[in-house]
Design an enzyme around this catalytic site. Structure first.
Site, PDB file in Angstrom:
ATOM      1  N   GLY A  46      -2.351  -5.629 -12.145  1.00 43.81           N
ATOM      2  CA  GLY A  46      -1.518  -4.794 -13.003  1.00 43.81           C
ATOM      3  C   GLY A  46      -0.249  -4.305 -12.346  1.00 43.81           C
ATOM      4  O   GLY A  46       0.180  -3.180 -12.605  1.00 43.81           O
ATOM      5  N   GLN A  47       0.369  -5.135 -11.526  1.00 43.86           N
ATOM      6  CA  GLN A  47       1.551  -4.696 -10.792  1.00 43.86           C
ATOM      7  C   GLN A  47       2.366  -5.912 -10.368  1.00 43.86           C
ATOM      8  O   GLN A  47       1.838  -7.028 -10.249  1.00 43.86           O
ATOM      9  CB  GLN A  47       1.136  -3.907  -9.557  1.00 43.86           C
ATOM     10  CG  GLN A  47       2.263  -3.327  -8.726  1.00 43.86           C
ATOM     11  CD  GLN A  47       3.087  -2.313  -9.480  1.00 43.86           C
ATOM     12  OE1 GLN A  47       3.954  -2.694 -10.268  1.00 43.86           O
ATOM     13  NE2 GLN A  47       2.825  -1.026  -9.245  1.00 43.86           N
TER      14      GLN A  47
ATOM     15  N   HIS B  66       4.444 -11.357 -11.145  1.00 47.99           N
ATOM     16  CA  HIS B  66       3.722 -10.215 -11.711  1.00 47.99           C
ATOM     17  C   HIS B  66       2.278 -10.642 -11.902  1.00 47.99           C
ATOM     18  O   HIS B  66       1.976 -11.569 -12.650  1.00 47.99           O
ATOM     19  CB  HIS B  66       4.327  -9.780 -13.044  1.00 47.99           C
ATOM     20  CG  HIS B  66       3.656  -8.576 -13.628  1.00 47.99           C
ATOM     21  ND1 HIS B  66       4.097  -7.287 -13.391  1.00 47.99           N
ATOM     22  CD2 HIS B  66       2.562  -8.450 -14.420  1.00 47.99           C
ATOM     23  CE1 HIS B  66       3.320  -6.430 -14.018  1.00 47.99           C
ATOM     24  NE2 HIS B  66       2.369  -7.119 -14.655  1.00 47.99           N
ATOM     25  N   CYS B  67       1.368  -9.944 -11.214  1.00 38.52           N
ATOM     26  CA  CYS B  67      -0.047 -10.312 -11.237  1.00 38.52           C
ATOM     27  C   CYS B  67      -0.783  -9.464 -12.268  1.00 38.52           C
ATOM     28  O   CYS B  67      -0.879  -8.239 -12.106  1.00 38.52           O
ATOM     29  CB  CYS B  67      -0.669 -10.124  -9.849  1.00 38.52           C
ATOM     30  SG  CYS B  67      -2.404 -10.598  -9.782  1.00 38.52           S
ATOM     31  N   PRO B  68      -1.310 -10.062 -13.333  1.00 35.11           N
ATOM     32  CA  PRO B  68      -2.037  -9.264 -14.336  1.00 35.11           C
ATOM     33  C   PRO B  68      -3.372  -8.752 -13.825  1.00 35.11           C
ATOM     34  O   PRO B  68      -3.902  -7.772 -14.352  1.00 35.11           O
ATOM     35  CB  PRO B  68      -2.223 -10.261 -15.490  1.00 35.11           C
ATOM     36  CG  PRO B  68      -2.179 -11.611 -14.844  1.00 35.11           C
ATOM     37  CD  PRO B  68      -1.232 -11.489 -13.693  1.00 35.11           C
TER      38      PRO B  68
END
Length: 423
Positions: free
Chosen positions: A169-170, A164-166
């Site tokens: 945002g996805q 999950h890549c902050p």
């Protein structure tokens, strides 16, 4: 009014444009990422590219620098949008566990065999001829496919879950991993390009003024700031690009690399470096398994599950009897005992008075008999023999015998009272 799927979605995602765009719960971080890209490019175009438009021959060749910067920026923004605003490969959750996996076992509780529902937590599937264990997801109520994992941030099971890549945002999964890698790699190229053009402008200032580097840097502080910014950014996006090149070449995900790196497991998904790259970049992106704009359809009533309640075991005397019936009979027996003790106390009081006592009113005994003691009943019990055949037996209930004894006592008391009256 019927609702759409995105309106009743159980995950933590955020939807825009009536379910046409799907983001993660931390979608606001995308705005911050946009600022990190757009603001440096604007500064670059205003304070650097504007002075380079006429520095190359032919006279207008410098416009190519501006065009390349704008094209690079648009590509990065489009790839960011494709990464963060689409379904990463979410597997629709089930409304109930898969019934074909139920196992009914009998567990002894309190001397009785009680049925217990057992559910296997893992099972094995074959991948390239090698068995792979998959786990059951309690939240989504399904067995996760190979390389699938449940994202605790988005609260969804995602196919080929990478991480999950902050920054976008996805979740990064099967359907957006290609765009994520292209976004990171294009951002790396953009950083290199801005850094190089800023350094070229510093060199031109040195030649024009025949000065040192420090004086040229004083003439264009924006170039210095851009070079420092791009140098720091290259450590992040450049390092991330190199790491994912390694993951693609070995057909791994970030989750698998960090989780199973020390286990020395065989990578059953590795098809060779060339075919691994073909799998990521040259295969068709699978369509989404979710139609977020579809109307929610009411689920048809499910057929009842196999009954988890078995027949009650027989008592010691062979009479099958439910627990509720046992409790009622126990309460009935206690009531009978208390009633008999009350009657015996009244009889003892009458006898203690003897013949000289005053006439005793029998209404007290009659009220006890009429109110507290139920009418005598005759009950038949059906019993089961060891061969499964039924035989009925009629018995006189114990309360009938008790009532007959009380009636005799009552008649004796009444005769004694008449005799005393004659005297």
């Amino acid at each position: 009014m019927a609702k759409r799927v995105y309106e009743v979605w159980k995950g933590s995602n955020k939807f825009i444009l009536s379910g046409r765009l799907i983001f993660g719960p931390d979608a606001r971080s995308v705005l911050f990422t946009l600022l990190l890209i757009i603001v440096p490019v604007v500064i670059f175009c205003v304070f650097v590219v504007r002075h380079l438009l006429h520095q190359f021959s032919p006279h207008n060749a410098g416009y190519a620098i501006l065009v390349v910067a704008i094209v690079f920026t648009i590509c990065v923004l489009v790839l960011l949008f494709l990464t963060s605003a689409r379904d990463p490969g979410i597997i629709p959750r089930n409304s109930h566990p898969p019934e074909e996996e139920f196992r009914y076992d009998s567990v002894e509780v309190g001397g009785r065999q009680t049925p217990s529902l057992q559910f296997p937590r893992t099972k094995e599937v074959m991948v390239n001829g090698i068995p792979v264990r998959v786990k059951y997801c309690d939240t989504c109520m399904l067995y996760r496919p190979p390389r699938c994992s449940h994202c605790s941030i988005c609260n969804n099971c995602v196919e080929r879950f990478d991480h999950h890549c902050p920054w976008v945002g996805q979740c990064i999964g099967l359907r957006n991993y290609r765009y994520f890698f292209m976004f990171v790699s294009s951002a790396t190229l953009l950083c290199i390009y801005v850094f190089a053009m800023s350094a070229v402008y510093i060199k031109i200032l040195m030649d024009d003024y025949q000065s040192t580097v420090w004086r040229a840097m004083k003439e264009s502080p924006a170039s210095v700031i851009l070079m420092a910014y791009c140098f720091i950014s290259l450590w992040f996006v450049g390092g991330l690009t190199g790491f994912h090149l390694y993951l693609i070449g070995t057909n791994q995900t970030t989750y698998e690399n960090f989780r199973y790196r020390a286990d020395n497991r065989i990578n059953v998904y590795n098809l060779g470096c060339f075919h691994n790259f073909l799998e990521v970049f040259c295969t068709e992106v699978k369509p989404s398994k979710n139609n977020f704009r579809a109307f929610v359809q009411e689920e048809a009533p499910r057929p009842p599950l196999l009954s988890t309640r078995k027949a009650e075991p027989e008592d010691v005397d062979g009479n099958p009897r439910a627990k509720v019936e046992d409790d009622l009979e126990i309460g009935e027996d206690l009531l009978k005992i208390s009633q008999r003790r009350n009657i015996e106390a009244i009889e003892e009081d009458i006898r203690s008075r003897g013949s000289n006592g005053p006439p005793h009113n029998t209404t007290e005994l009659d009220s006890v008999l009429s109110l507290d003691h139920p009418a005598p009943t005759i009950r038949s019990d059906t019993r089961h023999s060891s061969w499964g055949r039924r035989s009925g037996s009629w018995e006189i209930a114990p309360e009938v015998l008790a009532n007959s004894n009380v009636t005799e006592s009552k008649s004796c008391i009444t005769s004694n009272d008449h005799a005393n009256d004659d005297r």
